[in-house]
Structure formats: structure tokens, C-alpha cells
Design an enzyme around this catalytic site. Structure first.
Site, mmCIF file in Angstrom:
data_model
loop_
_atom_site.group_PDB
_atom_site.id
_atom_site.type_symbol
_atom_site.label_atom_id
_atom_site.label_comp_id
_atom_site.label_asym_id
_atom_site.label_seq_id
_atom_site.Cartn_x
_atom_site.Cartn_y
_atom_site.Cartn_z
ATOM 1 N N CYS A 1 -8.018 -0.854 9.673
ATOM 2 C CA CYS A 1 -7.019 0.144 9.313
ATOM 3 C C CYS A 1 -7.505 1.496 9.824
ATOM 4 C CB CYS A 1 -6.847 0.166 7.797
ATOM 5 S SG CYS A 1 -5.646 1.371 7.210
ATOM 6 N N HIS B 1 0.662 -5.637 5.836
ATOM 7 C CA HIS B 1 -0.356 -4.581 5.705
ATOM 8 C C HIS B 1 0.294 -3.247 5.348
ATOM 9 C CE1 HIS B 1 -4.289 -2.709 6.917
ATOM 10 N NE2 HIS B 1 -3.485 -1.659 7.041
ATOM 11 N N GLU B 2 1.377 -2.912 6.035
ATOM 12 C CA GLU B 2 2.030 -1.616 5.809
ATOM 13 C C GLU B 2 2.766 -1.574 4.467
ATOM 14 O OE1 GLU B 2 0.664 0.338 7.649
ATOM 15 O OE2 GLU B 2 0.142 -1.022 9.280
ATOM 16 N N HIS C 1 0.323 -0.765 1.909
ATOM 17 C CA HIS C 1 0.107 0.688 1.859
ATOM 18 C C HIS C 1 1.154 1.352 0.968
ATOM 19 C CE1 HIS C 1 -3.202 2.043 4.352
ATOM 20 N NE2 HIS C 1 -2.881 1.184 5.305
#
Length: 139
Positions: free
Chosen positions: A88, A129-130, A133
Site C-alpha cells: 500500500c 483493498h480500496e 480503506h
């Protein structure tokens, strides 16, 4: 406009707020920042540029490498769990994480129209993954 990458773990752990009309400039800054870091990054969430909004941008290989933006993405279904290693821009090194080979996502497009789509493979991994976040989850 390209923005600096946020590295504050306490900020990155805060769940993001809903995005809406008026956040288009944030989305454009996210795209600009992703484009500037494309040699080492394939996706970003708005909190990675210091904005606590549910906006993600990612390189969509299924669309010839075009950068796609999603507002308020929510993963509604998953299939095919596997372990992987991810890096990341906001963190040093790689970490082990669980991802899914196939996902379904509800989101809003650039015109804030409701959409639903299925993604597989590496694109699905990037989106997971995003979305993590956006939820304040960092690997």
C-alpha cells in the site's frame, strides 16, 4: 491536482463518510494522484489523499487499464477466498491478507447513478483493498 499520500494510521483507520455531489473535485484529485503513482500503485481510496470520503479509483484491466471511479462502494457478495500479500502506498512493505476471487459491488458512478457490477481476479482484489480503506481497515 496530485495530492500527497496520507500515512497517518490513525487517520486511515477512521471509516469514511458518504460521498455525494460536490465531491467530484476530490475524485479528480484521486485520479490525478493515482495516475502520478501508476508505476507503483493500481488503486487508491480518498482517505489516502487525506479526504475522509467513500471514493475509490482503480486501474481496471478489464477496460484496457482505464482508471475507474466509484462513489460509496459496498461489497455485497464474495466468492473464492484466498490468501495473498499486498502493499500500500500509505504503508511500508507488504502484508498478508484474505481476498476473494469474485465480488459483487453496489456503488454510484460519476453521475451518482446507482450501479451494481461483478469483478473477478486482480481487479476484484484491488477493489477489496480500496473498500477496506473506506471502512477504516488497513492491511
Amino acid at each position: 491536482m496530485q495530492r500527497p499520500i496520507m500515512t497517518s494510521r490513525s487517520f486511515l483507520r477512521m471509516p469514511s463518510e458518504q460521498a455525494g455531489p460536490g465531491d467530484e473535485a476530490v475524485a479528480q484529485d484521486l485520479v490525478d494522484t493515482l495516475e502520478a503513482n501508476r508505476s507503483r500503485c493500481v488503486g487508491m481510496a480518498a482517505n489516502m489523499i487525506g479526504v475522509n470520503k467513500r471514493i475509490i479509483a482503480f486501474v481496471d484491466e478489464d477496460l484496457g487499464g482505464r482508471i475507474t471511479v466509484m462513489y460509496n462502494p459496498v461489497i455485497t457478495a464474495t466468492d473464492g477466498a484466498y490468501d495473498t500479500q499486498e502493499g500500500c502506498l500509505s504503508l511500508d512493505g507488504e502484508r498478508r491478507t484474505l481476498r476473494h476471487r469474485r465480488i459483487e459491488v453496489d456503488f454510484e458512478d460519476r453521475r451518482f447513478r446507482a450501479r451494481h457490477a461483478t469483478f473477478t481476479g486482480f481487479t476484484a482484489e484491488i477493489i477489496q483493498h480500496e473498500v477496506d480503506h473506506c471502512n477504516g481497515i488497513i492491511i
